[in-house]
Write a protein that holds these residues in place. Structure first.
Motif, PDB file in Angstrom:
ATOM      1  N   ALA A 110       0.830  -1.206   0.000  1.00 48.90           N
ATOM      2  CA  ALA A 110       0.000   0.000   0.000  1.00 48.90           C
ATOM      3  C   ALA A 110       0.865   1.257   0.000  1.00 48.90           C
ATOM      4  O   ALA A 110       0.594   2.220  -0.725  1.00 48.90           O
ATOM      5  N   THR A 111       1.935   1.251   0.788  1.00 48.82           N
ATOM      6  CA  THR A 111       2.814   2.419   0.864  1.00 48.82           C
ATOM      7  C   THR A 111       3.646   2.565  -0.401  1.00 48.82           C
ATOM      8  O   THR A 111       3.955   3.683  -0.824  1.00 48.82           O
ATOM      9  N   GLN A 112       4.006   1.450  -1.036  1.00 49.64           N
ATOM     10  CA  GLN A 112       4.839   1.505  -2.242  1.00 49.64           C
ATOM     11  C   GLN A 112       4.216   2.374  -3.325  1.00 49.64           C
ATOM     12  O   GLN A 112       4.904   3.085  -4.046  1.00 49.64           O
ATOM     13  N   ARG A 113       2.883   2.318  -3.454  1.00 55.47           N
ATOM     14  CA  ARG A 113       2.210   3.051  -4.523  1.00 55.47           C
ATOM     15  C   ARG A 113       2.337   4.562  -4.359  1.00 55.47           C
ATOM     16  O   ARG A 113       2.184   5.308  -5.329  1.00 55.47           O
ATOM     17  N   ARG A 114       2.604   5.037  -3.131  1.00 55.33           N
ATOM     18  CA  ARG A 114       2.704   6.486  -2.889  1.00 55.33           C
ATOM     19  C   ARG A 114       4.053   6.857  -2.278  1.00 55.33           C
ATOM     20  O   ARG A 114       4.194   7.920  -1.677  1.00 55.33           O
ATOM     21  N   LEU A 115       5.023   5.991  -2.466  1.00 54.94           N
ATOM     22  CA  LEU A 115       6.281   6.096  -1.730  1.00 54.94           C
ATOM     23  C   LEU A 115       7.024   7.400  -1.994  1.00 54.94           C
ATOM     24  O   LEU A 115       7.678   7.939  -1.103  1.00 54.94           O
ATOM     25  N   PHE A 116       6.936   7.917  -3.221  1.00 52.51           N
ATOM     26  CA  PHE A 116       7.726   9.092  -3.577  1.00 52.51           C
ATOM     27  C   PHE A 116       6.910  10.385  -3.532  1.00 52.51           C
ATOM     28  O   PHE A 116       7.343  11.417  -4.045  1.00 52.51           O
ATOM     29  N   GLU A 117       5.736  10.327  -2.930  1.00 47.83           N
ATOM     30  CA  GLU A 117       4.934  11.536  -2.765  1.00 47.83           C
ATOM     31  C   GLU A 117       5.365  12.282  -1.512  1.00 47.83           C
ATOM     32  O   GLU A 117       5.758  11.663  -0.519  1.00 47.83           O
ATOM     33  N   PRO A 118       5.281  13.620  -1.512  1.00 46.64           N
ATOM     34  CA  PRO A 118       5.590  14.376  -0.292  1.00 46.64           C
ATOM     35  C   PRO A 118       4.632  13.996   0.837  1.00 46.64           C
ATOM     36  O   PRO A 118       3.458  13.673   0.612  1.00 46.64           O
ATOM     37  N   LEU A 119       5.166  14.017   2.048  1.00 43.85           N
ATOM     38  CA  LEU A 119       4.400  13.784   3.278  1.00 43.85           C
ATOM     39  C   LEU A 119       4.005  12.325   3.467  1.00 43.85           C
ATOM     40  O   LEU A 119       3.144  12.025   4.291  1.00 43.85           O
ATOM     41  N   ILE A 120       4.620  11.399   2.709  1.00 42.75           N
ATOM     42  CA  ILE A 120       4.396   9.966   2.913  1.00 42.75           C
ATOM     43  C   ILE A 120       5.646   9.400   3.581  1.00 42.75           C
ATOM     44  O   ILE A 120       6.743   9.506   3.040  1.00 42.75           O
TER      45      ILE A 120
END
Length: 381
Positions: A326-336
């Motif tokens: 689940a985290t991998q899909r948004r890993l490079f977004e700010p505030l993740i």
């Protein structure tokens, strides 16, 4: 019951039992040739510069990808063509989105499969024109369904990107307005700490607490700098850069507990890259800090570098718990972030700097457990 997307698409292209039978008949003749089709498929990709650059993992991964393609063709023609089949295809589409594969390459690649399997169909059934027509129609339908599934993931990604742009716009406005205001009180605190150090005398407890205040001031200023770097285009000072020095300096700058080892492998053999040494150093400091954090209190971190086509690839690995799907899909977004006290700017900044250098950063699970981040950069001209 609400009709699923896959069921609706099958109904739309009129994919039914007769098509399933035709594909299974083709499978019997095509299966012995899957490896040859995979060879043709990747030979075509590697002969085209743009498609080769979009290939996840570069030429070194082609052997593994051929095995994956053979398995994909096997289920393409053997089925079953159910909801689980559709979900597996959605996963493939999400991989294409994650690695930034342009859609036109996806269509071109599918045309190679269409032509090769169409040729097998003609060889097997040209003596029976009616059966050949049924097989060709079924093949066209299933490949169109494959494309529809992949395009569906691109649509989802576009909507997600629009939402990210809106969030980043709000984020940028907020950072720009408070960054300067925060620096002022921090500057006052820093000045006061300097004055108090001169009056602390020999009291070790006072000196200890002043050191702690100074350390946290550095942390606070670093956070503000990272926030500002995310919203401004700091000019790149491009010059030939020896990554061995950059990575070695980054590794020396990262604090780590005694129970965590750091290994550097292959960095001295890297060719130079064209870039900004200061910003590239920030990339590897951020990745190494994350790796050390993940591997703590006892574990290992490794930096493995290699030439990769016309550029270089650098893996930063750790023996920590890895990153959940689940985290991998948004890993490079700010505030993740997965850190207890992190604010989620390090990886977003890594991605921004890598892409401004014409490169990329990606995540994969490390064999045996842990995380692997791969930075790819083009070589110096």
């Amino acid at each position: 019951m609400v009709e699923t997307v896959f069921a609706e698409l099958k109904r739309y292209v009129r994919f039914g039992d007769q098509d399933e039978q035709a594909l299974r008949a083709l499978h019997a003749h095509a299966a012995p040739r899957f490896e040859r089709v995979a060879d043709v498929f990747y030979d075509r990709i590697l002969s085209h510069e743009g498609a080769r650059q979009a290939l996840a993992g570069g030429e070194s991964q082609v052997g593994h990808l051929k095995v994956t393609l053979v398995a994909w063709m096997d289920t393409l023609l053997a089925g079953p063509w159910d909801e689980a089949y559709w979900e597996r295809r959605q996963v493939i589409g999400r991989v294409h989105v994650r690695i930034g594969l342009p859609q036109h390459y996806m269509f071109g690649a599918m045309n190679v499969v269409r032509a090769e399997l169409g040729g097998v169909a003609w060889e097997a059934f040209h003596h029976d024109p009616e059966r050949l027509e049924r097989v060709r129609n079924a093949l066209g339908k299933i490949l169109d369904l494959e494309l529809a599934g992949m395009l569906d993931t691109y649509r989802d990604d576009l909507l997600a990107q629009q939402a990210r742009v809106e969030r980043l716009s709000t984020f940028g406005q907020l950072v720009g307005s408070i960054g300067h205001d925060l620096r002022n009180p921090l500057g006052v605190i820093e000045t006061s700490v300097y004055i108090l150090r001169g009056r602390a005398g020999s009291d070790e407890r006072v000196a200890k607490h002043l050191d702690r205040i100074g350390e946290q001031l550095g942390v606070a200023n670093g956070i503000i700098s990272n926030l500002l770097d995310m919203i401004r285009n700091r000019p790149l000072v491009k010059e030939p850069v020896a990554l061995a020095n950059v990575i070695g300096g980054a590794a020396a700058a990262v604090k780590r507990p005694e129970g965590v080892t750091v290994e550097l492998d292959g960095i001295d053999a890297l060719p130079p890259v064209e870039g900004d040494a200061v910003q590239l150093r920030q990339v590897f400091v951020n990745l190494l800090e994350n790796a050390v954090y993940a591997a703590s209190p006892r574990g290992a971190v490794a930096v493995r570098a290699r030439a990769d086509g016309a550029g270089v690839a650098v893996d930063v690995e750790d023996t920590g718990p890895g990153v959940d799907a689940a985290t991998q899909r948004r890993l490079f977004e700010p505030l993740i972030t997965t850190k207890e006290r992190g604010i989620g700017l390090g990886l977003a900044l890594v991605k921004r700097i890598a892409e401004r250098h014409g490169g990329s950063v990606s995540y994969s699970d490390r064999e045996g457990g842990g995380a692997r981040f791969t930075v790819r950069l083009p070589g110096a001209a």
